[in-house]
Each structure stands twice: as C-alpha cells, then as structure tokens.
Design a protein around this motif. Structure first.
Motif, PDB file in Angstrom:
ATOM      1  N   GLY A  42      25.998 -20.132 -28.811  1.00  7.80           N
ATOM      2  CA  GLY A  42      24.871 -19.380 -29.699  1.00  7.80           C
ATOM      3  C   GLY A  42      26.240 -18.051 -29.976  1.00  7.80           C
ATOM      4  O   GLY A  42      26.901 -17.958 -29.967  1.00  7.80           O
ATOM      5  N   GLU A  70      32.760 -24.360 -31.539  1.00  4.88           N
ATOM      6  CA  GLU A  70      32.163 -23.964 -32.963  1.00  4.88           C
ATOM      7  C   GLU A  70      32.724 -22.624 -33.738  1.00  4.88           C
ATOM      8  O   GLU A  70      33.782 -21.753 -33.356  1.00  4.88           O
ATOM      9  N   SER A 105      26.071 -26.913 -22.198  1.00  2.00           N
ATOM     10  CA  SER A 105      25.392 -26.401 -23.492  1.00  2.00           C
ATOM     11  C   SER A 105      25.834 -28.137 -24.228  1.00  2.00           C
ATOM     12  O   SER A 105      26.208 -29.605 -23.626  1.00  2.00           O
TER      13      SER A 105
END
Length: 618
Positions: A236, A263, A303
C-alpha cells in the motif's frame, strides 16, 4: 519541496458542499424571478465553492461525480441558469441573439467532451506496460506529459469555461450581449487550442512506443543486464519503508540486482537507490521474468500479489521479512509458500519451530541482520546532558489485539511522564501505519504530537545554515526535480541511469545531514520525527533509552546494548508477558499508567547505584 496546504476540518468540508448546493438553488431562484444582483452573487459563490472543492476536497468531487452531478453537469447548469436569467430579462425580439449564444455555448461543451475523449486516448498511449527507474528508456520515445490543465476535466472546464460564465454574467449586469459573445468566443478558442495540443500528441512520431514495442524493449533489457538477484515488493501507499530497509544490503551484494514492483504509484516512493527498478503491473508481463537470468527473489513482505510471482519455478523465492519480532506476524503460515525463509539468527529459527506453521527447519537460513551494521554500541550513561529517550511505538495491527501498540492505552501517559522531567529530551517516532486500522490510535497519536509540540515551543530553533546546506545537497542527490505535471512516462525519462558514484555520494550526504540535524537541535529540544529522515537507526544512535512495544524495533535495538523498556498494554501479567515474548527478557516492563517512568529514568542516569534498567543483549 513545497509545503502541503493543510486540509480544512471535516465541518468546513461539509460546509463547502452545502454552500455549493445553496448557491445553485439561489442561482435558479434568481434566474426565474429574475433578480440580477442575486444571480451574479450566487454565480460567484458557486464558482468559488468549485475552486475550494478542487483544491482541498477531492473526495467530495468524487462523491458528486458518483451522484451524476459531476463538474460538467454543474457547469452546464450554472451557465444554463445564466441564460435563463438573460431570457427573463430581455425582450422578445432579442431571443434570436440569445439563440446564437446558446448554440455557441453548446459548441463549447461539445468541444469540452472532445478534449476529454482525446485526453483519455493520450493517457492510454502514455500508460506503458512496464514502468522503470534507473534504466535508460529513451528508446521508447518518451516525452514530457501534457499540462495538468489538459488532463483533468474538472480543472480544464473551470478554466476554459470561466470566460463564458463571466461574459454571461457581464451581459446580465449590463444588458450588453457583446460581453457574452466575447466570453463564449474566448472559451471556444481555449477549447480548440487544447484539442489541437492533445491531437498532436497522437501523431505516430510523437506518442510513446506501443505495448508490444515496450515489451520487446523490456525483454532486450533483461537479456543485456542479466539480473541475478531481485527484491519483489507489492504493498500500500504507506508500506514503502518495508522495501527500503533492504535496499542497501541488496546493493552491497556482488551481483546484478533489480527491484520488481507491482503498483505504479510505488515507483517514486522507493527511497534513493542506484538499483534498476521495474514495475510490472500485469501478470502476463510479470511472467516474462521466467525466461530471465534471475536466480533469487527476496520478499520483505507478504501481499495478495506475492502468489502471482511464486508461480515462476525458475526463481528461488526467499522470505526475508521487513523486521523480526515476537509477534505472530514474524512466523506467519504464509512463509511456507516460499522456497526458503531467511532469518537473523537462532531465535527466529526457534520461533518458527515453536509456531508449527509448516515451515521446515531445513528451509530456514540464518543470514544475520545486515541493516544493524550502522547501529553504534552502548557507550555508558549520559553525563552532564539530558537523557535522550526514543519513544517508537508500533501500530495497532490487523487483529485488534490491545497489546499490539501502546499508543492507545499508554502513549499519552508515557509522554506526559517523560515531558514532566526537565532533564529529558524526547524523540517520538510513530509507526507510519499508526491509525490506519483503529481511529483511536490515530487520535492518540495526534494528541501526543500536540503535547510534544506544546512542550517544545520554548526549545525550538531555526535550522542552522549547515543543516539547510546539507538538506539542499541531499535533496539534490535523492530527488529528480519533476515538474508538478509529470506522469509515469515522463518520470521514466527523467530518472534514467544514475550518474556513476551517486550511491556513495548519497551515503556521504546522508551522514553529513544526520550530523547537521542532531547538531542543530537545542540540547533539550523535543522532536516528533514523522519523516523518513532521520532514519530509525540514526535515532538509535543518539538515544540513551528506547521505549517501544513488542516489535522489530526492540529486536533491532538489541544490537546497541542500550537500556530499553517495553509497554505491557495487554491482559498478561508481567511474568507471563516476559515468557510470551523473549525479546522482553532484558527490558524494563512499563504499565499503561507509566508509573515506572521516573524510576526508569533515574536508573538510566545512575545505573551504578541501582539494579538499573535492563540493557539490550544482542
């Protein structure tokens, strides 16, 4: 770096939304009456509220869009009500003139939609299947991103449509249609110019390489660079620190390292490093690593996307964790999914054996804790200066266990007791995820910060010239100086291959900055350390005492041999607490009321005349 503007309190945020709704309703009433002063005032307030929403409240903008009241609808309604007011004010024979104005206004909104559609196409051509850093990607025909004004529909419409709205308002006040005509014409010109600027970026020679060309380029880079060991990370927004602690050990290997991210937003968040970084958002692109020379991937965290890379059988996967502690998260059953689990030493090996989570002893490899090389050893009690206490609590965790963090039950009491001693300098370094699960932790953290700032006002000082100079030098080396409008493709172009020797220069600049930072502080000045600098290990080196929770912070602090204390905020008695968490064995255990703090501080100052606080034993 620019200082972020403070967000308004929640009551004010709600008030701005209410003002916008009230302004539109008032504008409708004023248009139908008609009442020119009220119409002009309501239009001005409506525009001002829009600007506030887009500057400070993106959440409210998103909520309005989901309610089918997006910026286009609101802007059309605002101009339509102005036209209604004009029709109500004008005479019948002028309807033809107003009809032409309405047609031109509709043409402007048609152009706005066309600009938005082309903007989406441009964004898609610039959204590459691979995002890189520290790699020469000039072969991909990368170019600077379009201005933010051309990429964001709300900002664009507010700016491009302002002349039309202002012109209509001027006509309502003066009854002169030339104002409206000039305003609408100006908006049309702006929209046409924006459309032309974006269309040029779709020309074959001006847009980046297509998806297949990028993938072919990536395969060629893998074949040329021939990476052997990599760090795989997915997480995150606030979790980049977990990967950051393994950057230096990875760079120090006699290998060809690479960092694999999943990401796109994580690429700029990884700390300064010379290691090549590649972000592979899609699984098919990730699978291209199967045919690379990669031999080992280390994983500092688990994750949902970890399972995707574990499918690659040609790579050995090793879980290294981002910190070791006695918490259950340090012996997570997920660890058995990896080929090996790399731990600091025998205690971690024993932890997995006792946990019985399916990790076989043969798969546990002891590698030490290379990050701790920077931690300086205990040099004796403080003499003739304040005691520097580092309070570094962990976050609340996912399971709701009240013993995870001391911030909620004990944090304010601990800080109050420490601030009450004039011979204490307090450094408060909260976990980056504090308050992300339990709002009570976030509220307690804010109150702790306020108390420290209040207590430290008389001790604050202006940064020294040396600190300013060292900050500028470190920022020069570690930041790329992107334009505010830069997108991922432009960042790839700017963050190309680093200059030779940059990593060594960053290390020297960091050491110089830390020395200047600590030297700039007044002798007894308290500090809230919420930024990445100074690092946790730098705080270790200036601290005489650590107060923390059961976490990797105290496990790492053991390397210093300095006194430390742990807050017991769960439902375990002290003997049971020590038994359950072996790293507490050498600690002073504090209760939530912080009643033991005065004795603890006295023992730190005078260990020779007391049984003393227990010292860390590595």
């Amino acid at each position: 770096m620019p200082v972020p503007l403070p967000r308004p309190p929640s009551l004010l945020r709600g008030l701005v939304g209410a003002v916008l709704v009230a302004a539109v309703l008032t504008q409708a009433v004023a248009a139908l009456l008609p009442h020119v002063p009220l119409l002009v005032a309501a239009t001005a307030v409506s525009l001002a509220a829009e600007c506030v929403l887009y500057r400070w409240q993106p959440g409210m903008v998103s909520l309005l869009a989901k309610s089918h009241a997006d910026v286009t609808v609101r802007h059309v309604l605002r101009d339509l009500l102005l036209v209604v007011g004009l029709l109500r004010l004008g005479e019948q024979h002028r309807e033809t003139q107003y009809a032409l104005l309405v047609a031109a206004l509709l043409a402007f909104y048609g152009l706005h939609c066309a600009v938005q559609a082309v903007s989406v196409l441009v964004r898609r051509t610039r959204t590459l299947p691979v995002v890189t850093r520290n790699i020469d990607a000039s072969a991909l025909r990368l170019s600077p991103a379009p201005p933010v004004l051309l990429r964001r529909a709300g900002h664009r419409l507010l700016v491009f449509g302002l002349p039309a709205t202002a012109g209509l308002t001027g006509t309502a006040v003066t009854d002169d249609t030339r104002y409206a005509a000039a305003g609408v014409a100006s908006s049309l010109v702006l929209a046409l110019a924006g459309l032309a600027a974006l269309l040029r970026r779709l020309l074959p020679g001006r847009r980046p390489a297509d998806e297949q060309a990028v993938l072919d380029w990536f395969d060629a880079w893998l074949a040329e660079y021939r990476p052997t060991v990599g760090l795989y990370f997915s997480g995150g927004v606030s979790s980049a620190y977990q990967a950051g602690m393994w950057l230096e050990p990875l760079a120090a290997l006699d290998a060809r390292p690479v960092i694999i991210l999943r990401e796109r937003f994580m690429v700029p968040k990884i700390a300064a490093t010379d290691i090549p970084i590649v972000c592979l958002p899609k699984v098919p692109t990730l699978m291209r690593l199967e045919h690379s020379t990669l031999q080992v991937l280390i994983h500092p965290s688990n994750s949902g996307k970890t399972s995707q890379v574990l499918r690659i059988p040609t790579i050995k996967h090793a879980f290294v964790n981002h910190g070791e502690s006695d918490k259950l998260s340090s012996c997570n059953p997920y660890a058995k999914a990896y080929d090996e689990v790399w731990v600091a030493g025998p205690a971690a090996r024993e932890r997995y054996a006792l946990a019985e989570v399916g990790v076989e002893d043969k798969d546990v490899v002891e590698i030490g804790r290379p990050q701790l090389d920077a931690v300086r050893p205990y040099a004796g009690p403080p003499a003739g200066r304040p005691v520097t206490v580092l309070y570094a609590p962990t976050w609340e965790g996912w399971d709701g266990n009240p013993g995870n963090t001391s911030v909620i039950a004990a944090g304010e009491n601990l800080v109050r007791a420490l601030l009450a001693d004039p011979g204490v300098r307090l450094l408060y370094k909260p976990h980056p995820l504090t308050g992300s699960v339990d709002p009570r932790a976030g509220a307690a953290d804010r109150r702790i910060r306020e108390a420290i700032h209040a207590a430290g006002r008389s001790r604050t000082t202006v940064p020294t010239a040396e600190l300013v100079r060292q900050t500028a030098e470190l920022d020069r080396l570690t930041t790329a100086g992107f334009r505010p409008a830069a997108d991922a493709a432009e960042r790839m172009l700017v963050r190309s291959v680093p200059a030779p020797g940059r990593a060594a220069a960053v290390a020297r600049a960091t050491a110089a900055w830390e020395e200047a930072y600590w030297s700039s502080l007044p002798e007894g000045g308290h500090r809230v350390i919420a930024d990445a600098r100074p690092s946790l290990y730098a705080c270790f080196n200036v601290a005489d005492l650590l107060i923390s929770d059961v976490s990797s912070v105290i496990t790492d602090f053991l390397a210093s041999g300095k006194p430390y204390a742990v807050a017991n905020t769960g439902d375990l008695s002290e003997p049971a607490f020590r038994t359950a968490f072996p790293t507490v064995a050498a600690a002073t255990v504090l209760t939530p009321d912080a009643s033991g703090v005065p004795a603890l501080l006295d023992a730190v100052r005078h260990p020779e005349r007391t049984s003393g606080p227990r010292r860390a034993r590595s």
